[in-house]
Motif scaffolding. Sequence first.
Motif, PDB file in Angstrom:
ATOM      1  N   CYS A  67       0.827  -1.194   0.000  1.00  0.00           N
ATOM      2  CA  CYS A  67       0.000   0.000   0.000  1.00  0.00           C
ATOM      3  C   CYS A  67       0.868   1.253   0.000  1.00  0.00           C
ATOM      4  O   CYS A  67       1.832   1.364   0.755  1.00  0.00           O
ATOM      5  N   VAL A  68       0.509   2.186  -0.839  1.00  0.00           N
ATOM      6  CA  VAL A  68       1.292   3.400  -0.974  1.00  0.00           C
ATOM      7  C   VAL A  68       0.985   4.349   0.173  1.00  0.00           C
ATOM      8  O   VAL A  68      -0.174   4.595   0.490  1.00  0.00           O
ATOM      9  N   ASP A  69       2.010   4.859   0.798  1.00  0.00           N
ATOM     10  CA  ASP A  69       1.834   5.863   1.840  1.00  0.00           C
ATOM     11  C   ASP A  69       1.360   7.163   1.210  1.00  0.00           C
ATOM     12  O   ASP A  69       1.925   7.627   0.221  1.00  0.00           O
ATOM     13  N   ASN A  94       1.932  11.666  -2.503  1.00  0.00           N
ATOM     14  CA  ASN A  94       1.713  13.070  -2.856  1.00  0.00           C
ATOM     15  C   ASN A  94       3.011  13.774  -3.227  1.00  0.00           C
ATOM     16  O   ASN A  94       3.048  14.602  -4.145  1.00  0.00           O
ATOM     17  N   GLN A  95       4.092  13.430  -2.523  1.00  0.00           N
ATOM     18  CA  GLN A  95       5.391  14.032  -2.817  1.00  0.00           C
ATOM     19  C   GLN A  95       5.898  13.604  -4.198  1.00  0.00           C
ATOM     20  O   GLN A  95       6.372  14.429  -4.990  1.00  0.00           O
ATOM     21  N   LYS A  96       5.802  12.317  -4.492  1.00  0.00           N
ATOM     22  CA  LYS A  96       6.256  11.822  -5.794  1.00  0.00           C
ATOM     23  C   LYS A  96       5.385  12.359  -6.918  1.00  0.00           C
ATOM     24  O   LYS A  96       5.872  12.695  -8.006  1.00  0.00           O
ATOM     25  N   SER A  97       4.095  12.453  -6.638  1.00  0.00           N
ATOM     26  CA  SER A  97       3.170  13.003  -7.628  1.00  0.00           C
ATOM     27  C   SER A  97       3.529  14.439  -7.955  1.00  0.00           C
ATOM     28  O   SER A  97       3.544  14.850  -9.122  1.00  0.00           O
ATOM     29  N   ASN A 115     -11.569  18.088   3.103  1.00  0.00           N
ATOM     30  CA  ASN A 115     -10.452  17.146   3.115  1.00  0.00           C
ATOM     31  C   ASN A 115     -10.350  16.428   4.465  1.00  0.00           C
ATOM     32  O   ASN A 115     -10.005  17.030   5.477  1.00  0.00           O
ATOM     33  N   ASP A 116     -10.649  15.150   4.464  1.00  0.00           N
ATOM     34  CA  ASP A 116     -10.524  14.351   5.688  1.00  0.00           C
ATOM     35  C   ASP A 116      -9.484  13.243   5.516  1.00  0.00           C
ATOM     36  O   ASP A 116      -9.515  12.234   6.207  1.00  0.00           O
ATOM     37  N   SER A 117      -8.574  13.446   4.579  1.00  0.00           N
ATOM     38  CA  SER A 117      -7.560  12.423   4.282  1.00  0.00           C
ATOM     39  C   SER A 117      -6.433  12.389   5.307  1.00  0.00           C
ATOM     40  O   SER A 117      -5.661  11.432   5.353  1.00  0.00           O
ATOM     41  N   GLY A 118      -6.321  13.450   6.109  1.00  0.00           N
ATOM     42  CA  GLY A 118      -5.216  13.529   7.059  1.00  0.00           C
ATOM     43  C   GLY A 118      -3.954  14.104   6.445  1.00  0.00           C
ATOM     44  O   GLY A 118      -2.932  14.244   7.128  1.00  0.00           O
ATOM     45  N   GLY A 177      -7.246   8.095  -6.189  1.00  0.00           N
ATOM     46  CA  GLY A 177      -6.080   7.770  -6.995  1.00  0.00           C
ATOM     47  C   GLY A 177      -5.104   6.848  -6.300  1.00  0.00           C
ATOM     48  O   GLY A 177      -4.276   6.202  -6.950  1.00  0.00           O
ATOM     49  N   LYS A 178      -5.175   6.763  -4.979  1.00  0.00           N
ATOM     50  CA  LYS A 178      -4.235   5.919  -4.233  1.00  0.00           C
ATOM     51  C   LYS A 178      -4.453   4.444  -4.577  1.00  0.00           C
ATOM     52  O   LYS A 178      -3.511   3.728  -4.913  1.00  0.00           O
ATOM     53  N   ALA A 179      -5.704   4.011  -4.529  1.00  0.00           N
ATOM     54  CA  ALA A 179      -6.010   2.630  -4.909  1.00  0.00           C
ATOM     55  C   ALA A 179      -5.797   2.428  -6.397  1.00  0.00           C
ATOM     56  O   ALA A 179      -5.334   1.376  -6.844  1.00  0.00           O
TER      57      ALA A 179
END
Length: 259
Positions: free
Chosen positions: A20-22, A27-30, A72-75, A133-135
Motif C-alpha cells: 500500500c502506498v503511503d 503526494n510528494q512523488k506526484s 479534506n478528511d484524508s489527514g 487515486g491511491k487505490a
Amino acid sequence: MLKQISFLCLLALSTVLSACVDSHDLNQKSAKNYQRIVEQMEMFGIVDHDSATATRVQTVFARLQQTANKYNDSGQALDWRITVFRSPEVSAWTMPGGKMIVYSSLVEKLRLNDDELSIILAHEMAHVIKEHGKAQLNVNRATRLLSVFGGAAISSAVNYAGSALALAPEYAITRPFSRAKELEADRIGLLLMAESGYNPQAAMRLWRKLYEFAGDGDTQGFLQRIRDTHPGYAEREANIQTVFPQALALYQQNRLNKP
C-alpha cells in the motif's frame, strides 16, 4: 512454462497490491512528476499562463480550493495547483495531492461557463480529497506488471500536449475509477462547488453537454472515457438528485452575486 508464467503473474499482482502506498510519499512523488511535466511543456510553449481561458480556470479553481480544504478528511494537507495546456485535445486529468491539468479546448469547445467549469474541477478535486487515486495507482502498477509478464509491448512517444501524459503515467490518474467512486465524486463535487458559490443547477446541463459531445463517435481520451466507462446519464442524474436540495441550499447561502 505456462504455469510458471501464471505463478509469476500472481506473485507480481500480490506484491503490488499488498504494498500500500503511503499517502504522504505518494503526494510528494506526484508533485515531482507534475512539476516535470509542466516544465517540459513550458519548453514547447504549451503552458497557458495568461489567456482569458487560463485566467478563468485559475479563478474558479482558486475559489474551489477554499471549500475543498474544508472537505479534506484524508489527514494530508493538499498542495493544490492547476495548469492549463494550450491544445486542441478536449481533456483534463488529475494527480494525487491536488495537482491538475486542464486542456484549453475542454473549456473552449464545450463553451463552458463558470458554473459548468466549476462542476468539472470540483468533481476532480473530490477524487483527490477521497484519495481515489491511491487505490488506482496500485491497479495501474499491477496492470503494467502483468502486461510485461504476458509479453505485451509497451511504447509511447511524447507529442507536445497531446501526449504529455506519457511523461509520467504512473502518477496521473487516467484509468477509469469504479462507478461507486465516480458517483461519490459527483455528490461531493456538487456540494463543493455549491458551497463555493457556483450554481448546482448547471450540473445536469454540463453532464448532458459532455455526453452529447462524447457521443459523436469521433471522440478520444477524456470524453471517450466518460462515454465508455462512467455511469450513464440517467444514473448520474438520479445520483445528483440525492444531494441536490442540500447543494441548492449551500448555493443560496454562498452564491457569488448576492443581491
